[in-house]
Design an enzyme around this catalytic site. Sequence first.
Site, PDB file in Angstrom:
ATOM      1  N   GLU A 117      38.693  42.932  41.404  1.00  0.00           N
ATOM      2  CA  GLU A 117      39.035  41.674  42.311  1.00  0.00           C
ATOM      3  C   GLU A 117      38.327  41.868  43.664  1.00  0.00           C
ATOM      4  O   GLU A 117      38.751  41.629  44.802  1.00  0.00           O
ATOM      5  CB  GLU A 117      40.682  42.265  42.988  1.00  0.00           C
ATOM      6  N   GLU A 195      46.251  41.854  35.029  1.00  0.00           N
ATOM      7  CA  GLU A 195      47.239  42.567  35.486  1.00  0.00           C
ATOM      8  C   GLU A 195      48.479  41.952  35.777  1.00  0.00           C
ATOM      9  O   GLU A 195      48.671  41.103  36.547  1.00  0.00           O
ATOM     10  CB  GLU A 195      46.676  43.067  37.077  1.00  0.00           C
TER      11      GLU A 195
END
Length: 581
Positions: A117, A195
């Site tokens: 991320e 995710e």
Amino acid sequence: MRMSGLNAVQFYVPWNYHEPEPGVYKFNGSRDLFAFLKEATLANLLVILRPGPYICAEWEMGGLPAWLLRKPKIHLRTSDPDFLAAVDSWFKVLLPKIHPWLYHNGGNIISIQVENEYGSYRACDMSYMRHLAGLFRALLGDKILLFTTDGPEGLKCGSLQGLYTTIDFGPADNMTKIFALLRKYEPRGPLVNSEYYTGWLDYWGQNHSTRSVPAVTKGLENMLKLGASVNMYMFHGGTNFGYWNGADEKGRFLPITTSYDYDAPISEAGDPTPKLFAIRNVISKFQEVPLGPLPPPSPKMTLGPLSLHLDGNLLAFLDFLCPQGPIHSILPMTFEAVNQDHGYMLYRTYLTHTVSEPTQFWVPNNGVHDRAYVMVDGVFQGVLERNMKRNLFLTGKKGAKLDVLLENMGRLSFGSNSSDFKGLLEPPVLGQTVLTQWLMFPLKVDNLVKWWFPNQLLKSSHPQTPSGPTFYSTTFPILGSGGDTFLFLPGWTKGQVWINGFNLGRYWTKRGPQQTLYVPRPLLFPRGALNKITLLELENVPLQPQIQFLDRPILNSTMHKTYIYSLSDESASEPMELSGH
């Protein structure tokens, strides 16, 4: 996982867990990555590896070693030469070990995530991402699939040409809109949600997070109907044992609980939950699920209540906690400056004049990282806490000993734009006087508990009413073979607990929501052998210093909601919006 219909397991490699000191590498015991890869092979699961270097994961400093901060000017997660040199030397150790396990070499690793991320980090340093991609290619070759993961708003800075782009989002998010956005970055190939949130993390002092079974299964089914690939985060969350929890920064410092149960399909103790059966049911609509019963829940046991006895105040053990003696400095130094990565450090000075009226003791610029337990001549006065407005007033004679025990509650793992140094970041102030001439004792609490306490070194008289940071312990046998259990600490305030020298982690009964600590069966000696439990209670001890072991966890009891004196205006229980982890 295999019996639920999954065909791959995705997991992190925390750099700080494997390289505790520069150039010291650990891959044994609970750090045996290759034993884990073998287990995945035996379960017929493919592997998607997330080696970082930054992993977030609600793990201490997002997996980055605290020793990086011994160079205080370092810019983490950028092309700062100091940072890249450390990353390079670590990956030159790790990635060659991974190489034989790649799928095209006969192993089970089908893809590897680069960074984590990165688009949610303010640096947006593309040359850093390019450096990592080049390093992975150089050490792993061209055949392995490399990819990135970001929340929808992070794709701009997190994706990189030549790395496959994936996205992360939860059941409440707009799948159609988010996958359409992903297609702008990755026009062809499978849609991947790296995710998909089956639950969420917990902060101390807030409610236990849950995600409903229908919401999770509906989102999963919608993605599978599209033919998308889905990684469920978490499928099993586990535990932040020891000092390994991370923290978030959302207008204030929010440390993560010891339990990382996450309301995941497999519980913290490794047991199947109703969510798991519901997910298995959804998967069975799209492909065959292995036949046969799922492994049953592990045996659980109850024990107690047990009474603990007082071993003594922390200050009485200073010679054993810090055998090399203190470091002297005019101004207080951080944990990192004295090479103390985790745990606790004691700061000591002496009053230079008599303070007869109650006078405010405080630390400017939010300089307490993260909690300070204050004592005058060994008597506990109260607590100062990061981002909290607390009034603490002291009195004392000239020459009185002022002790401030600092606790590192876990370094920021997400949402941080700066390095998270620990300890006293500014000199404390008493009234108008800046306090100087400090002795700093980096404490080796785990060594004391593991090696010295068994010898019961201290037999001196105990104070009648313990005050401030204090050790308690007892021994107990387990008849029979024992089982997994959950340590319940009713009436205790906050502290750290060890079983047979193993650091179970932090408890914070008073703040919640977590009320029990998971104790895996292998930590306990069965069949009548004596087990030792040690507590370091940092604040206040219950009238009856007792603990007990339960056969189920209590993760959702927030008992005291009155403590929030936040510097920010947002309400304490406001839902948190985070991109992902």
